[in-house]
Design a protein around this motif. Structure first.
Motif, PDB file in Angstrom:
ATOM      1  N   ASN A   1      31.918  52.962  75.397  1.00  0.00           N
ATOM      2  CA  ASN A   1      31.198  54.229  75.328  1.00  0.00           C
ATOM      3  C   ASN A   1      31.567  54.938  74.028  1.00  0.00           C
ATOM      4  OD1 ASN A   1      29.690  56.431  76.012  1.00  0.00           O
ATOM      5  ND2 ASN A   1      31.231  57.325  77.359  1.00  0.00           N
ATOM      6  N   ILE A   2      30.615  55.070  73.111  1.00  0.00           N
ATOM      7  CA  ILE A   2      30.896  55.663  71.809  1.00  0.00           C
ATOM      8  C   ILE A   2      30.191  56.998  71.692  1.00  0.00           C
ATOM      9  CG2 ILE A   2      31.520  53.634  70.483  1.00  0.00           C
ATOM     10  CD1 ILE A   2      28.695  53.072  69.878  1.00  0.00           C
ATOM     11  N   THR A   3      30.821  57.914  70.959  1.00  0.00           N
ATOM     12  CA  THR A   3      30.336  59.285  70.898  1.00  0.00           C
ATOM     13  C   THR A   3      29.089  59.396  70.027  1.00  0.00           C
ATOM     14  OG1 THR A   3      30.956  61.566  70.359  1.00  0.00           O
ATOM     15  CG2 THR A   3      31.799  59.841  68.921  1.00  0.00           C
ATOM     16  N   ASP A   4      28.267  60.410  70.294  1.00  0.00           N
ATOM     17  CA  ASP A   4      27.077  60.646  69.475  1.00  0.00           C
ATOM     18  C   ASP A   4      27.209  61.913  68.639  1.00  0.00           C
ATOM     19  OD1 ASP A   4      26.971  62.471  71.483  1.00  0.00           O
ATOM     20  OD2 ASP A   4      24.990  61.903  72.228  1.00  0.00           O
TER      21      ASP A   4
ATOM     22  N   TYR B   1      43.920  66.081  62.619  1.00  0.00           N
ATOM     23  CA  TYR B   1      43.332  66.831  61.513  1.00  0.00           C
ATOM     24  C   TYR B   1      41.976  67.442  61.846  1.00  0.00           C
ATOM     25  CZ  TYR B   1      46.926  64.555  58.743  1.00  0.00           C
ATOM     26  OH  TYR B   1      48.121  64.123  58.250  1.00  0.00           O
ATOM     27  N   ASN B   2      41.555  67.335  63.068  1.00  0.00           N
ATOM     28  CA  ASN B   2      40.240  67.814  63.454  1.00  0.00           C
ATOM     29  C   ASN B   2      40.352  69.197  64.090  1.00  0.00           C
ATOM     30  OD1 ASN B   2      37.656  68.171  64.439  1.00  0.00           O
ATOM     31  ND2 ASN B   2      37.431  66.036  65.053  1.00  0.00           N
ATOM     32  N   PRO B   3      39.696  70.220  63.532  1.00  0.00           N
ATOM     33  CA  PRO B   3      39.811  71.558  64.131  1.00  0.00           C
ATOM     34  C   PRO B   3      39.152  71.652  65.501  1.00  0.00           C
ATOM     35  CG  PRO B   3      38.171  71.549  62.392  1.00  0.00           C
ATOM     36  CD  PRO B   3      38.864  70.222  62.321  1.00  0.00           C
ATOM     37  N   VAL B   4      38.175  70.785  65.769  1.00  0.00           N
ATOM     38  CA  VAL B   4      37.452  70.845  67.039  1.00  0.00           C
ATOM     39  C   VAL B   4      37.955  69.754  67.978  1.00  0.00           C
ATOM     40  CG1 VAL B   4      35.200  70.676  68.173  1.00  0.00           C
ATOM     41  CG2 VAL B   4      35.405  71.822  65.950  1.00  0.00           C
ATOM     42  N   VAL B   5      38.329  70.148  69.175  1.00  0.00           N
ATOM     43  CA  VAL B   5      38.691  69.212  70.229  1.00  0.00           C
ATOM     44  C   VAL B   5      37.559  69.213  71.244  1.00  0.00           C
ATOM     45  CG1 VAL B   5      40.311  68.682  72.082  1.00  0.00           C
ATOM     46  CG2 VAL B   5      41.153  69.591  69.910  1.00  0.00           C
ATOM     47  N   GLN B   6      37.039  68.046  71.557  1.00  0.00           N
ATOM     48  CA  GLN B   6      35.905  67.937  72.461  1.00  0.00           C
ATOM     49  C   GLN B   6      36.242  67.012  73.620  1.00  0.00           C
ATOM     50  OE1 GLN B   6      32.166  67.156  70.580  1.00  0.00           O
ATOM     51  NE2 GLN B   6      31.124  66.606  72.457  1.00  0.00           N
ATOM     52  N   ALA B   7      35.847  67.424  74.821  1.00  0.00           N
ATOM     53  CA  ALA B   7      36.038  66.601  76.015  1.00  0.00           C
ATOM     54  C   ALA B   7      34.723  66.555  76.783  1.00  0.00           C
ATOM     55  CB  ALA B   7      37.148  67.167  76.901  1.00  0.00           C
ATOM     56  N   ASN B   8      34.165  65.373  76.928  1.00  0.00           N
ATOM     57  CA  ASN B   8      32.911  65.196  77.652  1.00  0.00           C
ATOM     58  C   ASN B   8      33.203  64.629  79.037  1.00  0.00           C
ATOM     59  OD1 ASN B   8      31.613  66.003  75.316  1.00  0.00           O
ATOM     60  ND2 ASN B   8      31.321  63.913  74.597  1.00  0.00           N
TER      61      ASN B   8
ATOM     62  N   ARG C   1      34.311  57.895  89.609  1.00  0.00           N
ATOM     63  CA  ARG C   1      32.995  58.082  88.977  1.00  0.00           C
ATOM     64  C   ARG C   1      33.016  59.221  87.967  1.00  0.00           C
ATOM     65  NH1 ARG C   1      29.346  60.029  91.672  1.00  0.00           N
ATOM     66  NH2 ARG C   1      30.449  60.679  93.577  1.00  0.00           N
ATOM     67  N   TYR C   2      34.091  59.997  87.909  1.00  0.00           N
ATOM     68  CA  TYR C   2      34.205  61.098  86.972  1.00  0.00           C
ATOM     69  C   TYR C   2      35.004  60.617  85.754  1.00  0.00           C
ATOM     70  CZ  TYR C   2      32.873  63.897  91.061  1.00  0.00           C
ATOM     71  OH  TYR C   2      32.221  64.410  92.158  1.00  0.00           O
ATOM     72  N   ILE C   3      34.305  60.436  84.636  1.00  0.00           N
ATOM     73  CA  ILE C   3      34.905  59.854  83.430  1.00  0.00           C
ATOM     74  C   ILE C   3      34.999  60.929  82.342  1.00  0.00           C
ATOM     75  CG2 ILE C   3      34.766  58.023  81.715  1.00  0.00           C
ATOM     76  CD1 ILE C   3      35.074  57.016  84.578  1.00  0.00           C
ATOM     77  N   VAL C   4      36.190  61.113  81.788  1.00  0.00           N
ATOM     78  CA  VAL C   4      36.398  62.081  80.706  1.00  0.00           C
ATOM     79  C   VAL C   4      36.630  61.325  79.400  1.00  0.00           C
ATOM     80  CG1 VAL C   4      37.847  63.929  79.801  1.00  0.00           C
ATOM     81  CG2 VAL C   4      37.340  63.836  82.250  1.00  0.00           C
ATOM     82  N   THR C   5      35.822  61.617  78.396  1.00  0.00           N
ATOM     83  CA  THR C   5      35.981  61.049  77.057  1.00  0.00           C
ATOM     84  C   THR C   5      36.425  62.168  76.137  1.00  0.00           C
ATOM     85  OG1 THR C   5      34.185  59.494  77.497  1.00  0.00           O
ATOM     86  CG2 THR C   5      34.862  59.760  75.224  1.00  0.00           C
TER      87      THR C   5
ATOM     88  N   ASN D   1      23.171  59.154  85.579  1.00  0.00           N
ATOM     89  CA  ASN D   1      24.433  59.587  84.989  1.00  0.00           C
ATOM     90  C   ASN D   1      24.218  60.943  84.332  1.00  0.00           C
ATOM     91  OD1 ASN D   1      25.517  57.121  85.750  1.00  0.00           O
ATOM     92  ND2 ASN D   1      25.285  56.216  83.716  1.00  0.00           N
ATOM     93  N   ALA D   2      25.196  61.813  84.420  1.00  0.00           N
ATOM     94  CA  ALA D   2      25.062  63.155  83.845  1.00  0.00           C
ATOM     95  C   ALA D   2      26.328  63.488  83.065  1.00  0.00           C
ATOM     96  CB  ALA D   2      24.830  64.186  84.933  1.00  0.00           C
ATOM     97  N   THR D   3      26.170  64.146  81.900  1.00  0.00           N
ATOM     98  CA  THR D   3      27.314  64.437  81.042  1.00  0.00           C
ATOM     99  C   THR D   3      27.379  65.916  80.693  1.00  0.00           C
ATOM    100  OG1 THR D   3      27.258  62.223  80.048  1.00  0.00           O
ATOM    101  CG2 THR D   3      28.452  63.924  78.846  1.00  0.00           C
TER     102      THR D   3
END
Length: 421
Positions: free
Chosen positions: A52-55, A219-226, A209-213, A175-177
């Protein structure tokens, strides 16, 4: 002649040594675990992506970013890129770096072309859209993956700037994100995390069934969790999911609650109008659009103004109640433009199946548009006719805009628009 030859040879060896050091640095990052999404060696099976790769990716200027295209069953992987420098036309790798053999900061492909490494990301050159195309010559089949990269100069923040999630409309079996993120800025921090919970329990401990990416690079100012809910069940619609933003800041942990919602009777507005209320011209345009459409019987939500934090906390709820979205474009170097673009893209992806139309309106002469690189299957771009336009030009504009909206019917506060969507 000899000094010149010796000088050029020295430069050549310096360049080779830097290339070797770069390769060793990448190898070291892999071995130390800094690169989280390591692609596995491809095999000669059927053509498919292997993870699963990020978009959507964010990176601080002058830091490294790697883009993965983890696949198997391919003969070749080719990378393409576009942004305002390419006039939004796709350019094949090496993109804008026409003399890569002389450019030590040129993007590098490795892991059999499954990964693209940008060593020092720049706002002007590397900010844009990337696509990888994997091809199997024996079957003629291809698969591709598109990823947007946002490169921004970082600012120090006294506390993180949340980019909250919004409710997701879906159906059983899909599937829902949910997308949740926070901009922590450049200030050094021991704690910079975005996590998903149900009550006080992490979601992955509640159901497989609940997957967190998660993306959380140093060095990244933004942290993202999907959060992705696989194979949505009826029981999932009763669950309240919470996104928590944790930091060193002396503040309570911001928490944002969202739910899955079934497709159905939830539209109360024909359109949601979003604009930058710091510009008087944009206020006038938004008011003109709202009043004109309301005279034609449309119900318009024009409460969301500005591109700051206040928009983020309410946008999702109004979007959910709206059958379409009208956005007045802004310059990409405006305050909060990158943050807003991230938020609106993730929200629109979640609402893709329920929106009748998504329309971007640009003023004449606008340069460095924030929304120029946005790609969305229902996107339509219109140019605002301006105060000096003729009646015929204004009528044409509104006719095109109304084609993006459901037909108006007599509404009250309890009347949904489902039958017209």
């Amino acid at each position: 002649m000899c000094p010149a030859v010796n000088y050029n040879v020295s430069k050549l060896f310096d360049r080779i040594n830097l290339r070797i050091l770069t390769f060793l640095a990448v190898l070291l990052m892999y071995n130390m675990g800094f690169v989280m999404n390591i692609c596995q060696p491809p095999t000669k099976d059927f053509l498919h992506f292997t993870k699963n790769i990020t978009d959507l990716d964010h990176v601080r200027a002058r830091q490294f970013v790697y883009l993965d295209c983890c696949a198997s069953g391919y003969d070749t992987i080719t990378w393409y890129f576009k942004n305002n420098n390419t006039k939004y036309s796709w350019k094949e790798f090496p993109f804008l770096y026409q003399e890569c053999e002389h450019n030590d900061e040129c993007p590098t492909l490795f892991s059999e072309n499954q990964t693209l490494l940008i060593l020092k990301a720049t706002v002007g050159y590397d900010n844009g859209s990337y696509i990888c195309v994997a091809h199997n010559s024996s079957t003629g089949q291809t698969i591709s993956h598109l990823e947007d990269v946002l490169v921004s100069d970082c600012v120090e923040r006294p506390k993180p700037e949340p980019i909250p999630p919004s409710d997701v409309i879906t159906n059983i079996g899909q599937n829902a994100t949910f997308h949740c993120a926070a901009d922590f800025g450049c200030k050094s921090s021991f704690t910079r995390d975005v996590s998903w919970y149900i009550g006080t329990v992490e979601v992955q401990d509640v159901s497989t069934r609940y997957i967190v990416t998660k993306e959380n690079r140093d060095y990244n100012p933004v942290v993202q969790a999907n959060l992705t809910v696989l194979n949505v069940q009826q029981s999932d619609f009763g669950v309240t999911f919470s996104c928590w933003v944790s930091s060193d800041s002396d503040i309570d942990t911001p928490k944002f609650s969202v739910k899955l919602r079934q497709e159905g009777n939830n539209h109360r507005y024909h359109a949601l109008v979003v604009h930058d209320d710091s510009r008087n011209e944009d206020n006038d345009i938004a008011d003109h659009i709202t009043s004109t459409l309301e005279r034609e019987g449309y119900k318009i939500c024009n409460r969301i103004e500005g591109f700051g934090r206040g928009v983020f906390s309410h946008f999702g709820g109004y979007l959910e109640q709206s059958a379409s979205v009208i956005i007045l474009d802004m310059e990409s170097d405006s305050d909060d433009s990158n943050t807003f673009r991230v938020f609106i893209e993730s929200s629109l992806r979640n609402m893709a199946d329920s929106l009748v139309g998504f329309t971007v309106i640009q003023r004449k002469g606008m340069e460095n548009s924030m929304m120029d690189s946005v790609e969305y299957k229902g996107l339509k771009r219109l140019q605002w006719p301006g105060s000096e336009s003729s009646d015929r030009q204004r009528q044409k504009f509104y006719k095109q805009l109304q084609l993006r909206l459901p037909k108006p019917v007599k509404l009250d506060e309890r009347t949904p628009l489902l039958q017209n969507v």
